[in-house]
Motif scaffolding. Structure first.
Motif, short mmCIF file in Angstrom:
data_model
loop_
_atom_site.label_atom_id
_atom_site.label_comp_id
_atom_site.label_asym_id
_atom_site.label_seq_id
_atom_site.Cartn_x
_atom_site.Cartn_y
_atom_site.Cartn_z
N VAL A 253 11.12 -24.20 -1.66
CA VAL A 253 10.69 -23.04 -2.43
C VAL A 253 9.23 -22.66 -2.24
CG1 VAL A 253 12.41 -23.59 -4.18
CG2 VAL A 253 10.05 -24.33 -4.52
N ASN A 254 8.48 -23.41 -1.39
CA ASN A 254 7.07 -23.02 -1.20
C ASN A 254 6.92 -21.65 -0.55
OD1 ASN A 254 7.74 -23.67 1.45
ND2 ASN A 254 6.36 -25.43 1.57
N ILE A 255 8.03 -21.13 -0.03
CA ILE A 255 8.00 -19.78 0.52
C ILE A 255 7.69 -18.76 -0.57
CG2 ILE A 255 10.48 -19.42 0.17
CD1 ILE A 255 8.37 -18.21 3.15
N SER A 256 7.97 -19.11 -1.85
CA SER A 256 7.68 -18.18 -2.95
C SER A 256 6.18 -17.94 -3.08
CB SER A 256 8.25 -18.71 -4.26
OG SER A 256 7.60 -19.90 -4.67
N PHE A 257 5.37 -18.94 -2.73
CA PHE A 257 3.92 -18.76 -2.72
C PHE A 257 3.46 -18.22 -1.38
CE2 PHE A 257 4.42 -21.69 -6.22
CZ PHE A 257 3.51 -21.20 -7.13
N ALA A 258 4.02 -18.75 -0.30
CA ALA A 258 3.60 -18.31 1.03
C ALA A 258 3.80 -16.81 1.20
CB ALA A 258 4.37 -19.08 2.10
N HIS A 259 4.87 -16.27 0.61
CA HIS A 259 5.18 -14.86 0.87
C HIS A 259 4.19 -13.92 0.19
CE1 HIS A 259 7.00 -13.39 -2.92
NE2 HIS A 259 7.26 -12.25 -2.30
N LEU A 260 3.36 -14.44 -0.74
CA LEU A 260 2.31 -13.60 -1.32
C LEU A 260 1.30 -13.20 -0.25
CD1 LEU A 260 1.65 -15.60 -4.63
CD2 LEU A 260 3.06 -13.54 -4.34
N GLU A 261 1.15 -14.04 0.79
CA GLU A 261 0.27 -13.74 1.92
C GLU A 261 1.08 -13.53 3.21
OE1 GLU A 261 -2.96 -13.49 1.46
OE2 GLU A 261 -2.97 -14.20 -0.63
N PHE A 262 2.21 -14.19 3.26
CA PHE A 262 3.05 -14.28 4.45
C PHE A 262 3.70 -12.95 4.81
CE2 PHE A 262 5.92 -16.74 7.14
CZ PHE A 262 7.16 -16.15 7.02
N SER A 263 4.22 -12.25 3.82
CA SER A 263 5.04 -11.07 4.08
C SER A 263 4.29 -9.97 4.82
CB SER A 263 5.60 -10.52 2.76
OG SER A 263 6.51 -11.43 2.19
N LYS A 264 3.07 -9.68 4.41
CA LYS A 264 2.34 -8.60 5.07
C LYS A 264 1.94 -8.97 6.50
CE LYS A 264 -2.24 -9.73 3.08
NZ LYS A 264 -1.83 -10.72 2.08
N ASP A 265 1.79 -10.28 6.79
CA ASP A 265 1.40 -10.70 8.14
C ASP A 265 2.52 -10.51 9.15
OD1 ASP A 265 -1.14 -11.38 7.35
OD2 ASP A 265 -0.69 -13.50 7.03
N ILE A 266 3.78 -10.62 8.70
CA ILE A 266 4.89 -10.48 9.65
C ILE A 266 5.74 -9.25 9.35
CG2 ILE A 266 4.95 -13.00 9.98
CD1 ILE A 266 7.58 -13.01 8.39
N GLY A 267 5.30 -8.40 8.43
CA GLY A 267 6.02 -7.15 8.15
C GLY A 267 7.32 -7.37 7.42
N LEU A 268 7.30 -8.14 6.33
CA LEU A 268 8.51 -8.51 5.61
C LEU A 268 8.58 -7.73 4.30
CD1 LEU A 268 10.66 -10.72 6.35
CD2 LEU A 268 9.53 -12.18 4.67
N SER A 269 9.64 -6.92 4.11
CA SER A 269 9.85 -6.22 2.84
C SER A 269 10.44 -7.17 1.81
CB SER A 269 10.80 -5.04 3.05
OG SER A 269 12.12 -5.50 3.32
N GLU A 270 10.49 -6.74 0.54
CA GLU A 270 11.09 -7.57 -0.51
C GLU A 270 12.57 -7.82 -0.25
OE1 GLU A 270 9.97 -9.26 -3.27
OE2 GLU A 270 8.00 -8.91 -2.37
N ALA A 271 13.27 -6.79 0.25
CA ALA A 271 14.69 -6.96 0.56
C ALA A 271 14.87 -7.96 1.70
CB ALA A 271 15.32 -5.62 0.92
N ALA A 272 14.01 -7.85 2.73
CA ALA A 272 14.09 -8.77 3.86
C ALA A 272 13.72 -10.18 3.43
CB ALA A 272 13.18 -8.30 4.99
#
Length: 445
Positions: free
Chosen positions: A45-64
């Motif tokens: 579940v550490n992705i729940s924190f990583a995605h606060l910074e992670f998503s914009k770096d790889i172009g990840l939407s909330e649905a994705a």
């Protein structure tokens, strides 16, 4: 025809000797398995924190993101039954060691993800690696503890979810806040590296530390082994009058297994909100500093841990499972509904998340006392894994649905209502579909 009782005398040992033996088991087995589960759940579940910074770096939407979170459960579902059957055949030390080393390695490799597709592949691989750990440990505990002790024992193990939420939130928040740019790595890369490697090390230790069954435990005296085996034999005899078979095929034909699978199906819906969107809910409530998000995210898990221990203690005291499970499901449904219906600040959000945690941790721990009370032998190994595998379809579907709803509406309220309804239906299914007469358990002191 009812079978004759086995030729054992479970009263030959004094209460003090029995308590001392199980205290020894508790100190030897539970802390290590607990530690392993904390590491594994942090890696999940550490992705729940990583995605606060992670998503914009790889172009990840909330649905994705929701889709990627859910894809974890594809591999988990496919390999869960084979993993549990392998544990029964080859032993816990080999199986648990293999699982931990693989999941730690894959979690660490998440630091190299650069595209949404790589993220999807990594999540599927992580699910394949971790498959079988939770049902494997649940099965492993049946080799050591009679049914009357399992709610307390299971609750202590499931407490690892709460501790991973407390420790993982604080550590992940600190890493994201302090390690950005160190040695040229992004903060989320450091997160995957520092939280993945400990699992590899623990997996190596597991091979040398765990004993497969009481008879092979060199750290137990002959008298202690006799106490454990006598308690287990008496427990098996109590179930024999209601069991229809011990084979895996018997488990496949048992309709209660599928009722249980639906009951377990709804649990990941609540877990998805807490594990994968909890930090985002806190941030959306007005807490913008990622370190503060991490610290505050630990509060619901701390409250939930206390509530779960009290719930499971009372369940063992009364030797009652179904109503406790149903009430816990209502608690998590109530917290979820409040979270979706009432738009308030971060204090209220933390409060509702805390109520959810009490119910979520309690239903998770209590649930596994139910199938282990009417399954044994290969039926237990396969049946537990089958229930877990089918139930994990909830883990596959819930994140995708919640992520899609959030992207489509800009809010999580509708998703919260769906989760609440699912929890109520799952609680009712277990309460009505698995009669109390099927659960033959012995009350122990």
């Amino acid at each position: 025809m009812q079978t004759a009782a086995p030729n054992i005398n479970i009263h030959s040992a004094s209460d003090a000797e029995i308590h001392a033996t199980y205290r020894k088991l508790n100190l030897r087995i539970l802390p290590f398995l607990f530690f392993c589960y904390v590491l594994g759940f942090i890696d999940r579940v550490n992705i729940s924190f990583a995605h606060l910074e992670f998503s914009k770096d790889i172009g990840l939407s909330e649905a994705a993101y929701g889709l990627g979170v859910g894809l974890f459960f594809i591999g988990y579902i496919i390999f869960e039954i084979p993993s549990n059957l392998a544990l029964q055949r080859f032993g816990a030390k080999i199986t648990i060691s293999r699982i931990m080393i693989l999941w730690g390695f894959i979690s660490t490799c998440m630091m190299f993800v650069q595209t949404p597709m790589q993220f999807y592949i990594a999540r599927i691989a992580l699910g394949c690696a971790e498959a079988g750990f939770l049902p494997g440990v649940i099965l492993y505990l049946t080799y050591w503890y009679p049914s009357g002790r399992r709610a307390r024992v299971t609750s202590r193990f499931i407490l690892g979810i709460a501790v991973s939420g407390i420790v993982g939130g604080i550590v992940s928040g600190w890493i994201l806040h302090n390690l950005a740019g160190v040695y040229g790595l992004k903060s989320w890369q450091w997160l995957f590296l520092l939280e993945g490697l400990p699992s590899v090390i623990a997996g190596i230790v597991a091979f040398f530390y765990l004993s497969d069954k009481p008879a092979q435990a060199k750290w137990l005296t002959p008298a202690e082994k006799e106490i454990v085996l006598a308690q287990l034999a008496a427990d098996a005899h109590a179930r024999s009058a209601v069991e229809k078979g011990h084979s895996f095929m018997a488990a496949l034909k048992n309709p209660r297994v599928y009722v249980g699978a639906f009951g377990y199906f709804v649990i990941p819906w609540a877990g998805s909100v807490l594990n994968f969107w909890g930090p985002a809910i806190i941030k959306q409530a007005g807490v913008t500093n990622v370190w503060h998000v991490g610290v505050l995210s630990a509060v619901p898990w701390f409250v939930g841990a206390i509530g779960m221990l009290l719930f499971c203690w009372n369940s063992d005291r009364m030797v009652e499972r179904r109503w406790h499970f149903f009430i816990a499901a209502l608690i998590v449904a109530g917290g979820t509904t409040a979270l979706g219906a009432i738009s308030t600040g971060w204090v209220a959000s933390i409060s509702y998340l805390s109520v959810m945690c009490i119910g979520y941790l309690s239903v998770t721990a209590l649930f596994w006392t139910i199938p282990t009370a009417f399954l044994s032998g290969t039926a237990a190994a396969g049946g537990i894994a089958l229930i877990s595998s089918l139930g994990q379809l909830g883990g596959l579907s819930a994140p995708a649905v919640i992520g899609w709803v959030r992207t489509a509406t800009g809010s999580m309220s509708s998703g919260m209502y769906v989760v609440a309804v699912a929890l109520v239906l799952g609680g009712l299914a277990v309460l009505v579909g698995i009669p109390a007469s099927l659960l033959r358990e012995r009350k122990v002191s």
